[in-house]
Design a protein around this motif. Structure first.
Motif, PDB file in Angstrom:
ATOM      1  N   LEU A   1       2.370   6.604   6.096  1.00  0.00           N
ATOM      2  CA  LEU A   1       1.038   6.188   5.643  1.00  0.00           C
ATOM      3  C   LEU A   1       0.006   6.763   6.600  1.00  0.00           C
ATOM      4  O   LEU A   1       0.372   6.705   7.888  1.00  0.00           O
ATOM      5  CB  LEU A   1       0.897   4.666   5.960  1.00  0.00           C
ATOM      6  N   LYS A   2      -1.002   6.667   6.356  1.00  0.00           N
ATOM      7  CA  LYS A   2      -2.412   7.211   6.941  1.00  0.00           C
ATOM      8  C   LYS A   2      -3.253   5.941   7.290  1.00  0.00           C
ATOM      9  O   LYS A   2      -3.245   4.739   6.250  1.00  0.00           O
ATOM     10  CB  LYS A   2      -2.926   8.317   6.463  1.00  0.00           C
ATOM     11  N   VAL A   3      -3.632   5.987   8.326  1.00  0.00           N
ATOM     12  CA  VAL A   3      -4.501   4.639   8.636  1.00  0.00           C
ATOM     13  C   VAL A   3      -6.218   5.377   8.648  1.00  0.00           C
ATOM     14  O   VAL A   3      -6.375   6.090   9.349  1.00  0.00           O
ATOM     15  CB  VAL A   3      -4.391   4.115   9.890  1.00  0.00           C
ATOM     16  N   ARG A   4      -7.050   4.560   7.976  1.00  0.00           N
ATOM     17  CA  ARG A   4      -8.547   4.885   7.970  1.00  0.00           C
ATOM     18  C   ARG A   4      -9.277   3.830   8.662  1.00  0.00           C
ATOM     19  O   ARG A   4      -8.985   2.515   7.921  1.00  0.00           O
ATOM     20  CB  ARG A   4      -9.025   5.440   6.641  1.00  0.00           C
ATOM     21  N   VAL A   5      -9.851   4.094   9.520  1.00  0.00           N
ATOM     22  CA  VAL A   5     -10.691   2.743  10.334  1.00  0.00           C
ATOM     23  C   VAL A   5     -12.182   3.103  10.079  1.00  0.00           C
ATOM     24  O   VAL A   5     -12.538   4.031  10.268  1.00  0.00           O
ATOM     25  CB  VAL A   5     -10.375   2.916  11.803  1.00  0.00           C
ATOM     26  N   ILE A   6     -12.682   2.189   9.393  1.00  0.00           N
ATOM     27  CA  ILE A   6     -14.182   2.345   8.909  1.00  0.00           C
ATOM     28  C   ILE A   6     -14.858   1.607   9.607  1.00  0.00           C
ATOM     29  O   ILE A   6     -14.885   0.277   9.692  1.00  0.00           O
ATOM     30  CB  ILE A   6     -14.175   2.019   7.194  1.00  0.00           C
ATOM     31  N   VAL A   7     -16.032   2.250  10.391  1.00  0.00           N
ATOM     32  CA  VAL A   7     -17.023   1.733  11.026  1.00  0.00           C
ATOM     33  C   VAL A   7     -18.197   2.051  10.823  1.00  0.00           C
ATOM     34  O   VAL A   7     -18.421   3.096  10.050  1.00  0.00           O
ATOM     35  CB  VAL A   7     -16.801   1.842  12.525  1.00  0.00           C
ATOM     36  N   SER A   8     -19.381   1.429  11.303  1.00  0.00           N
ATOM     37  CA  SER A   8     -20.610   1.669  10.720  1.00  0.00           C
ATOM     38  C   SER A   8     -21.698   1.521  12.037  1.00  0.00           C
ATOM     39  O   SER A   8     -21.263   0.970  13.033  1.00  0.00           O
ATOM     40  CB  SER A   8     -21.320   0.427   9.809  1.00  0.00           C
ATOM     41  N   SER A   9     -22.716   2.578  11.973  1.00  0.00           N
ATOM     42  CA  SER A   9     -23.476   2.395  13.215  1.00  0.00           C
ATOM     43  C   SER A   9     -24.255   1.319  13.276  1.00  0.00           C
ATOM     44  O   SER A   9     -24.790   0.903  14.357  1.00  0.00           O
ATOM     45  CB  SER A   9     -24.512   3.695  13.043  1.00  0.00           C
ATOM     46  N   VAL A  10     -24.361   0.514  12.019  1.00  0.00           N
ATOM     47  CA  VAL A  10     -25.295  -0.569  12.257  1.00  0.00           C
ATOM     48  C   VAL A  10     -24.590  -1.611  13.114  1.00  0.00           C
ATOM     49  O   VAL A  10     -25.015  -2.490  13.816  1.00  0.00           O
ATOM     50  CB  VAL A  10     -25.501  -1.229  10.607  1.00  0.00           C
ATOM     51  N   VAL A  11     -23.138  -1.778  13.117  1.00  0.00           N
ATOM     52  CA  VAL A  11     -22.547  -2.562  14.030  1.00  0.00           C
ATOM     53  C   VAL A  11     -22.032  -1.694  15.307  1.00  0.00           C
ATOM     54  O   VAL A  11     -20.876  -0.999  15.304  1.00  0.00           O
ATOM     55  CB  VAL A  11     -21.283  -3.239  13.375  1.00  0.00           C
ATOM     56  N   GLY A  12     -22.761  -1.597  16.177  1.00  0.00           N
ATOM     57  CA  GLY A  12     -22.681  -0.565  17.264  1.00  0.00           C
ATOM     58  C   GLY A  12     -21.537  -0.816  18.100  1.00  0.00           C
ATOM     59  O   GLY A  12     -20.895   0.134  18.587  1.00  0.00           O
ATOM     60  N   TRP A  13     -20.935  -2.069  18.246  1.00  0.00           N
ATOM     61  CA  TRP A  13     -19.717  -1.978  19.230  1.00  0.00           C
ATOM     62  C   TRP A  13     -18.477  -1.407  18.674  1.00  0.00           C
ATOM     63  O   TRP A  13     -17.757  -0.728  19.121  1.00  0.00           O
ATOM     64  CB  TRP A  13     -19.390  -3.558  19.355  1.00  0.00           C
ATOM     65  N   ALA A  14     -18.521  -1.555  16.907  1.00  0.00           N
ATOM     66  CA  ALA A  14     -17.207  -1.016  16.581  1.00  0.00           C
ATOM     67  C   ALA A  14     -17.194   0.616  16.602  1.00  0.00           C
ATOM     68  O   ALA A  14     -16.113   1.186  16.703  1.00  0.00           O
ATOM     69  CB  ALA A  14     -16.961  -1.456  15.069  1.00  0.00           C
ATOM     70  N   ALA A  15     -18.512   1.016  16.407  1.00  0.00           N
ATOM     71  CA  ALA A  15     -18.820   2.573  16.233  1.00  0.00           C
ATOM     72  C   ALA A  15     -18.177   3.113  17.839  1.00  0.00           C
ATOM     73  O   ALA A  15     -17.589   4.187  17.820  1.00  0.00           O
ATOM     74  CB  ALA A  15     -20.074   2.871  16.211  1.00  0.00           C
ATOM     75  N   ARG A  16     -18.823   2.229  18.844  1.00  0.00           N
ATOM     76  CA  ARG A  16     -18.520   2.806  20.275  1.00  0.00           C
ATOM     77  C   ARG A  16     -16.883   2.725  20.693  1.00  0.00           C
ATOM     78  O   ARG A  16     -16.199   3.650  21.216  1.00  0.00           O
ATOM     79  CB  ARG A  16     -19.015   2.115  21.220  1.00  0.00           C
ATOM     80  N   LYS A  17     -16.358   1.547  20.344  1.00  0.00           N
ATOM     81  CA  LYS A  17     -14.975   1.376  20.898  1.00  0.00           C
ATOM     82  C   LYS A  17     -13.906   1.968  19.907  1.00  0.00           C
ATOM     83  O   LYS A  17     -12.978   2.505  20.552  1.00  0.00           O
ATOM     84  CB  LYS A  17     -14.813  -0.132  20.935  1.00  0.00           C
ATOM     85  N   PHE A  18     -14.114   2.097  18.766  1.00  0.00           N
ATOM     86  CA  PHE A  18     -13.008   2.640  17.828  1.00  0.00           C
ATOM     87  C   PHE A  18     -12.992   4.165  17.679  1.00  0.00           C
ATOM     88  O   PHE A  18     -12.170   4.776  17.275  1.00  0.00           O
ATOM     89  CB  PHE A  18     -13.218   2.023  16.360  1.00  0.00           C
TER      90      PHE A  18
ATOM     91  N   VAL B   1       0.862  -1.100  -0.039  1.00  0.00           N
ATOM     92  CA  VAL B   1       0.099  -0.001   0.011  1.00  0.00           C
ATOM     93  C   VAL B   1       0.960   1.226  -0.122  1.00  0.00           C
ATOM     94  O   VAL B   1       1.904   1.313   0.440  1.00  0.00           O
ATOM     95  CB  VAL B   1      -0.866   0.060   1.315  1.00  0.00           C
ATOM     96  N   SER B   2       0.373   2.115  -0.613  1.00  0.00           N
ATOM     97  CA  SER B   2       0.748   3.646  -0.458  1.00  0.00           C
ATOM     98  C   SER B   2      -0.318   4.522  -0.088  1.00  0.00           C
ATOM     99  O   SER B   2      -1.347   4.278  -0.373  1.00  0.00           O
ATOM    100  CB  SER B   2       1.711   4.120  -1.581  1.00  0.00           C
ATOM    101  N   GLY B   3       0.012   5.733   0.586  1.00  0.00           N
ATOM    102  CA  GLY B   3      -1.081   6.801   0.796  1.00  0.00           C
ATOM    103  C   GLY B   3      -1.862   6.324   2.151  1.00  0.00           C
ATOM    104  O   GLY B   3      -1.418   6.901   3.130  1.00  0.00           O
ATOM    105  N   THR B   4      -2.952   5.542   2.164  1.00  0.00           N
ATOM    106  CA  THR B   4      -3.840   5.363   3.140  1.00  0.00           C
ATOM    107  C   THR B   4      -3.986   3.797   3.103  1.00  0.00           C
ATOM    108  O   THR B   4      -4.325   3.172   2.125  1.00  0.00           O
ATOM    109  CB  THR B   4      -4.982   5.943   2.889  1.00  0.00           C
ATOM    110  N   LEU B   5      -3.910   2.995   4.380  1.00  0.00           N
ATOM    111  CA  LEU B   5      -4.208   1.565   4.671  1.00  0.00           C
ATOM    112  C   LEU B   5      -5.580   1.684   5.284  1.00  0.00           C
ATOM    113  O   LEU B   5      -5.818   2.290   6.321  1.00  0.00           O
ATOM    114  CB  LEU B   5      -3.311   1.141   5.417  1.00  0.00           C
TER     115      LEU B   5
END
Length: 386
Positions: free
Chosen positions: A79-96, A43-47
């Motif tokens: 590199l930049k890190v982009r963590v993609i979460v969704s409100s549909v999966v509530g635990w990830a939206a809260r913790k991340f 990768v380059s730029g963003t993972l």
């Protein structure tokens, strides 16, 4: 127990997680680290780390994810890190959401807050009145059209972007499916749908909060999948169709309906009506939505991989039952398009006044004893190849 998958997609520079991740020890996540190491060399730029479909994860898994994010900052500081979460999966939206504080190179994005530009308007409850009145007008056509597109009793059915759930209830009553799942991302609409189902004593429809572009439904499980008046709302309808294709069984069919609003018509006062609906199309385009999508349905289905494509159009009119029903639909359009969307776009009072007049002229045509008012809809379906 862990039942998850992890894979790296080169095209999007994205590590994608799905399923349930509950390891007892970090050594059980060696496959995750292997995928990560492979990604890091390419990768380059963003993972991107995509957690939209990771239903559950314990603290062992969560801490391992955090260590992967931080190791990028140390080993590849450019590199930049982009963590993609969704409100549909509530635990990830809260913790991340706290992870972004670890490093300025780490960005956490709850993508479904802005996953289509018109979302704020269309999910705040304003559209409930439109959906309710529209279905009254279209069902008398669709109940006869659906069998031509493969709908029959005893099928396993999914209604994606179900809105207020009235269409799902009508499917339940008319066709008696073996299973009926209805999914929507608008919480006000789902609350309304569950309330109506409860009032009618209907328990067989499964209403699920979900994202149509990343459904938490298994592949190849439904005989018939519907998605009505919804692809036109998304700025990337191909992503929705890809999901509809995935959850449909081989040999099953996906059924879609969409509009071409600039072809709405009425007499008398045809010129004013035509101008207003051409402006509706421009207004939707401003919010990156395509209310002209209807005739494009065949191309979209073909590009997704469907075969045996069937397509037809209907003209819903003031002659379909009580003309007041059609007048109510038009009034609901005016309330949202001229009342909320045009204001949000920043239109002048003079423009909005003329815009509203076209809707009122359309209402007058619908109610006129010699008048005619029409609303065109394109219906299409495609079969998922065996």
């Amino acid at each position: 127990m862990s039942t998850y998958t992890v894979r790296f997609e080169d095209n999007n520079q994205e590590i994608i997680f799905a399923g349930v991740m509950r390891p007892r020890q970090t050594k059980e996540l060696d496959d995750v680290r292997d995928v990560f190491e492979r990604a890091l060399t390419r990768v380059s730029g963003t993972l991107n780390f995509n957690f939209k479909r990771l239903l559950k994860a314990n603290n062992v898994a969560f801490q391992e994810m955090v260590s992967l994010f931080t190791s990028v900052s140390k080993r590849r500081p450019e590199l930049k890190v982009r963590v993609i979460v969704s409100s549909v999966v509530g635990w990830a939206a809260r913790k991340f959401k706290i992870v972004g504080a670890i490093s300025p190179n780490i960005q956490v994005e709850q993508y479904d807050q802005t996953f289509y530009p018109g979302q704020g308007v269309l999910e705040n409850g304003s559209f409930i009145s439109i959906l309710r009145t529209q279905t009254k007008m279209t069902w008398r056509h669709e109940r006869n059209i659906l069998p031509r597109h493969g709908m029959a009793e005893g099928k396993e059915v999914a209604d994606i972007c179900c809105g207020i759930g009235d269409f799902a209830l009508l499917l339940h009553k008319e066709f008696k499916p073996k299973r009926l799942v209805a999914v929507d991302h608008a919480k006000p609409s789902l609350q309304y749908a569950r309330k109506v189902a409860e009032e009618f004593g209907i328990k067989e429809v499964e209403y699920i909060y979900g994202d149509a572009s990343a459904l938490l439904l298994d592949s190849n499980q439904f005989d018939f999948v519907t998605c009505r008046h919804s692809l036109q709302v998304f700025n990337k309808p191909e992503l929705i169709l890809k999901e509809l294709f995935r959850i449909c069984k081989p040999g099953g069919r996906v059924y879609i309906s969409n509009e071409k609003n600039s072809h709405c018509l009425g007499e008398p006062r045809a010129a004013s009506i035509a101008w207003t609906y051409e402006e509706v199309a421009r207004l939707w385009a401003h919010f990156e939505m395509d209310i002209e999508l209807g005739p494009k349905s065949r191309r979209y289905l073909q590009d997704t991989g469907f075969d045996d494509i069937r397509m037809e159009s209907i003209m819903v009119t003031n002659l379909d039952g009580d003309p007041k029903d059609f007048a109510d639909v038009i009034q609901a359009w005016e309330d949202v398009y001229a009342g909320e969307m045009a204001v949000k776009r920043g239109d002048t009072p003079e423009f909005i006044s003329r815009f509203r007049q076209g809707f009122q002229d359309h209402i007058a045509a619908a109610l006129h004893p010699k008048g005619y008012a029409g609303w065109p809809i394109w219906i299409a379906s495609g079969r998922k190849p065996l």
